[in-house]
Design a protein around this motif. Structure first.
Motif, PDB file in Angstrom:
ATOM      1  N   ILE A  31       5.074   3.458  -7.305  1.00  0.00           N
ATOM      2  CA  ILE A  31       5.745   4.752  -7.499  1.00  0.00           C
ATOM      3  C   ILE A  31       6.186   4.838  -8.960  1.00  0.00           C
ATOM      4  CG2 ILE A  31       7.657   6.225  -6.827  1.00  0.00           C
ATOM      5  CD1 ILE A  31       5.620   5.882  -4.635  1.00  0.00           C
ATOM      6  N   ASN A  32       5.563   5.682  -9.697  1.00  0.00           N
ATOM      7  CA  ASN A  32       5.910   5.848 -11.116  1.00  0.00           C
ATOM      8  C   ASN A  32       6.946   6.964 -11.245  1.00  0.00           C
ATOM      9  OD1 ASN A  32       5.960   5.609 -13.858  1.00  0.00           O
ATOM     10  ND2 ASN A  32       4.024   6.710 -14.197  1.00  0.00           N
ATOM     11  N   THR A  36       0.848  -1.194   0.000  1.00  0.00           N
ATOM     12  CA  THR A  36       0.000   0.000   0.000  1.00  0.00           C
ATOM     13  C   THR A  36       0.881   1.239   0.000  1.00  0.00           C
ATOM     14  OG1 THR A  36      -0.135   0.003   2.415  1.00  0.00           O
ATOM     15  CG2 THR A  36      -1.891  -1.135   1.210  1.00  0.00           C
ATOM     16  N   GLN A  37       0.335   2.298  -0.557  1.00  0.00           N
ATOM     17  CA  GLN A  37       1.034   3.572  -0.579  1.00  0.00           C
ATOM     18  C   GLN A  37       0.565   4.418   0.596  1.00  0.00           C
ATOM     19  OE1 GLN A  37       0.732   5.594  -4.289  1.00  0.00           O
ATOM     20  NE2 GLN A  37       2.307   7.113  -3.811  1.00  0.00           N
ATOM     21  N   LEU A  68      17.740  -9.240  -8.396  1.00  0.00           N
ATOM     22  CA  LEU A  68      17.514  -7.841  -8.744  1.00  0.00           C
ATOM     23  C   LEU A  68      16.020  -7.588  -8.852  1.00  0.00           C
ATOM     24  CD1 LEU A  68      18.498  -5.038  -9.629  1.00  0.00           C
ATOM     25  CD2 LEU A  68      18.656  -5.935 -11.967  1.00  0.00           C
ATOM     26  N   LEU A  69      15.497  -6.673  -8.037  1.00  0.00           N
ATOM     27  CA  LEU A  69      14.075  -6.350  -8.033  1.00  0.00           C
ATOM     28  C   LEU A  69      13.798  -5.193  -8.980  1.00  0.00           C
ATOM     29  CD1 LEU A  69      13.410  -6.506  -4.169  1.00  0.00           C
ATOM     30  CD2 LEU A  69      13.263  -8.353  -5.847  1.00  0.00           C
ATOM     31  N   ASP A  70      12.588  -5.188  -9.482  1.00  0.00           N
ATOM     32  CA  ASP A  70      12.184  -4.141 -10.414  1.00  0.00           C
ATOM     33  C   ASP A  70      11.930  -2.828  -9.659  1.00  0.00           C
ATOM     34  OD1 ASP A  70      11.637  -3.030 -12.816  1.00  0.00           O
ATOM     35  OD2 ASP A  70       9.707  -4.024 -13.121  1.00  0.00           O
TER      36      ASP A  70
END
Length: 716
Positions: free
Chosen positions: A578-579, A351-352, A571-573
């Motif tokens: 968050i754009n 969640t943001q 390695l995570l994206d």
């Protein structure tokens, strides 16, 4: 007309002043003796500069004309310290314990009512009938000497002289004493007081042992009050001095204010910051916390980890909510992302925003701690909002803690009424792991020794009720801290599970490193493996221009034959929800790392623990970055299987050794059977005859009739 009234008031005032000047006390109580009798040598009382004693007070008051009689029984305990210029008074009246702390250097008195509320007032000066009032010594306010404090004698020029008169010997409470009498006239308030003090004889051994100063035993007090020369009231008191000691027993809990109390009346000048007291949280730490509230008997336990750097701030909490499964909450303060991981099923909710819904602190102390962490831990250590409340033993007296308190107005919320608490006092207790260690070096002296171990946090909440009873409501919430340490690493804030459970992109990558020398430096005891891990993690993230938290499951291994270091990681994206156009995605970051490896940019040095040795340099091997599956399938070392071969001589030796061991074990068993059955062992021929083939009774003939028939004697 107005002039006539003014003249009348002036005449009345002058008559009162003249009458007061003519007032010489109440002769029914006492009259000052200008020529007291000679005092026998060696019996005049002496007083120490420190004393601890209790007073049992019985007070009887009478008001003339109204027929009002009052009786009070009280217990006071005094901690008197002339050198420290302080006094602590503990009162017990009607089983309600109040405490008063006198700070004479600033002329402030803090009264703690029922050990729950604080009221700060000013200490009066030069009040002859009040021994707790201050006097001036060298121009500075000071506590009175003990003989003036007890109103036994006084030569203070700013006050009426108090001169005791010796009246003989007596027996008081079974103790032989010398008795003294004083008569004090308070002409301003028209009050006459007679005190009869009794001090133990020096040849009588008191329960406290032999001391060099006098021991007060009892005081009988008669006091009368007059108005315009007319007697209106009388008070009789008995002071029994109990457990008198010419010194102070170390009881830090009595010298410190009650728990969870903040006195705002001292003013902002007495407040300080945590940094000034050397109380600073580490940039990264791990601590286990137990929480309990005044409304619940159930303990709430959670594990807190925090890491704060210049670029980011992360917090992780592991706990079990009431009626739910174990959860892990990871808060990314830099991007405002909250990860909630269900440890039972492995699911993750992203969640943001870091805010939580309104909750009741008394029912949810863990969630409250998480929500208001900025008030509890991340509060600016330079803010001067704290008050020093002395030292106090913690954890059953095993630890000595420094106590600091602060207060927050209109905090926190009350969900059931959509209001807030009127105030919340926060009391911190900090200690030191090694109190005997010297203070750490600092840039701007004077250096303050750091308190490096939090012990407990007490939150005391207040709410006015306006109804019957005391008119307020209080609740307590306590947090106890255990196993506080700085052993925290970036992989403890790993969010890769959230990427997998939410179908977000990630990749498993591998690349190789080599050291600058051929010696076996990787296995050297002087090489800090954690430092190597930190360098690899940092350099990898730096070359990809990403946050270190996007590198997960970092593992390092090496081949002893060619000193090659294998670096495997996930390695995570990009950060979810968050754009950020400036943040590289997984493909862009991989290309960045590949270019850095091939261009020989991924290189760093490691300082060995032995300073006499040289540093080693670590470089990435060109064209070594691949996916982990490709790397494992193509790399011979990770597919190698170990084959063990034995020689013919070792096989023959093993067979012979087994036979010999069998013979020895068999002989031992035969001997044991002999002694158990108490029969002689059979002879060797009998033993060999008894050993028959298990296949003797098995026929391999196809015709059963062809087998010979053996008859026994019975058949014959």
């Amino acid at each position: 007309m107005r002039t006539l009234i003014t003249i009348s008031w002036i005449l009345i005032f002058l008559s009162i002043v003249v009458h007061c000047q003519e007032w010489n006390g109440d002769p029914a109580v006492c009259q000052p003796d200008p020529n007291p009798s000679n005092i026998p040598p060696g019996i005049y009382p002496t007083f120490p500069t420190k004393a601890q004693f209790a007073l049992e007070i019985l007070q009887v008051g009478t008001v003339e004309g109204l027929g009002v009689h009052t009786v009070q029984h009280m217990m006071f305990e005094y901690f008197y310290d002339y050198d420290a210029n302080s006094l602590v008074l503990v009162k017990n009246m009607n089983n309600i314990i109040d405490a008063e702390h006198y700070h004479y250097s600033i002329l402030k008195k803090a009264a703690y009512y029922a050990r729950s509320f604080c009221n700060v007032t000013t200490i009066e000066t030069n009040v002859p009938m009040d021994g707790t009032s201050a006097i001036f010594v060298n121009g500075q306010p000071h506590i009175r000497p003990l003989h003036e404090f007890l109103l036994f004698s006084s030569n203070n020029l700013a006050e009426p002289t108090i001169q005791p008169k010796y009246i003989g010997e007596d027996i008081v409470r079974g103790i032989p004493v010398h008795k003294w009498e004083t008569c004090i006239l308070d002409r301003v308030n028209q009050r006459t007081t007679r005190r009869e003090w009794s001090f133990a004889r020096s040849d009588y051994l008191m329960p406290t042992g032999q001391i060099t100063t006098s021991t007060p035993v009892q005081a009988l007090i008669n006091s009368s009050k007059s108005i315009n020369g007319t007697h209106v009231a009388e008070i009789d008191e008995i002071f029994n001095v109990i457990s008198y000691k010419p010194g102070i027993t170390e009881r830090s809990d009595l010298f410190s204010p009650p728990r969870g109390i903040f006195c705002s009346g001292y003013g902002d000048d007495t407040l300080f910051s945590l940094e000034e007291q050397g109380i600073i949280w580490s940039n990264r730490f791990s601590v286990r916390i137990d929480a309990i509230t005044s409304r619940q008997a159930l303990w709430h336990t959670f594990h807190l980890r925090m890491e704060t750097t210049r670029e980011s701030k992360m917090m992780r909490i592991d706990y079990k909510p009431l009626g739910d499964d174990f959860e892990t909450i990871i808060l990314d303060y830099t991007h405002g992302i909250k990860y909630i991981i269900d440890r039972r099923v492995g699911s993750c909710t992203i969640t943001q925003g870091l805010d939580f819904q309104s909750l009741d602190i008394v029912k949810n102390p863990i969630e409250f701690f998480i929500k208001y962490e900025q008030y509890i831990i991340s509060n600016d250590p330079k803010n001067k909002i704290y008050q020093f409340n002395g030292l106090r033993p913690c954890r059953g007296g095993a630890i000595e803690c420094v106590i600091v308190t602060t207060s927050f107005e209109n905090f926190p919320e009350l969900p059931e009424t959509e209001e807030t608490w009127d105030a919340t006092n926060a009391e911190w207790a900090w200690s030191q792991r090694n109190p005997m260690s010297p203070p750490p070096p600092c840039q701007t002296p004077p250096c303050t020794k750091r308190f490096d171990y939090p012990v407990h946090l007490l939150l005391k909440l207040f709410k006015r009720t306006g109804g019957e009873g005391p008119g307020f409501r209080t609740e307590d919430v306590e947090y106890y801290f255990y196993e506080y340490n700085g052993d925290v690493h970036g992989n403890e804030f790993d969010t890769s599970l959230c990427y997998r459970s939410n179908d977000l992109k990630y990749a498993h990558l591998v690349y190789n490193l080599k050291v600058s020398r051929k010696e076996n430096e990787i296995e050297d005891a002087q090489l800090d493996r954690r430092d190597l891990m930190r360098n690899v993690h940092y350099q990898t993230a730096t070359q990809m221009n990403i946050r270190p938290s996007r590198i997960s499951h970092l593992e390092i291994d090496h081949d002893e034959q060619d000193q090659t270091i294998y670096v495997m990681f996930t390695l995570l994206d990009k950060t979810p929800l968050i754009n950020d156009p400036n943040e590289l995605n997984i493909d862009q970051a991989r290309k960045q790392l590949e270019s850095a490896i091939n261009d020989n940019k991924l290189t760093f040095g490691i300082q060995l623990l032995d300073n006499d040795k040289y540093n080693i340099t670590v470089n990435a091997i060109k064209n070594s970055l691949v996916e982990s599956k490709t790397y494992i399938s193509s790399h011979s070392r990770l597919k190698a299987t170990e084959k063990i071969k034995y020689s013919k001589h070792s096989i023959a030796g093993a067979i012979l050794g087994g036979i010999l061991v069998g013979i020895v074990i068999g002989g031992v068993l035969l001997i044991i059977v002999k002694f158990m059955r108490k029969e002689p062992l059979p002879s060797v021929p009998q033993v060999t005859r008894s050993i028959t083939s298990p296949f003797a009774s098995v026929s391999f003939s196809r015709n059963p009739a062809a087998q010979p028939t053996t008859k026994t004697e019975t058949d014959a």
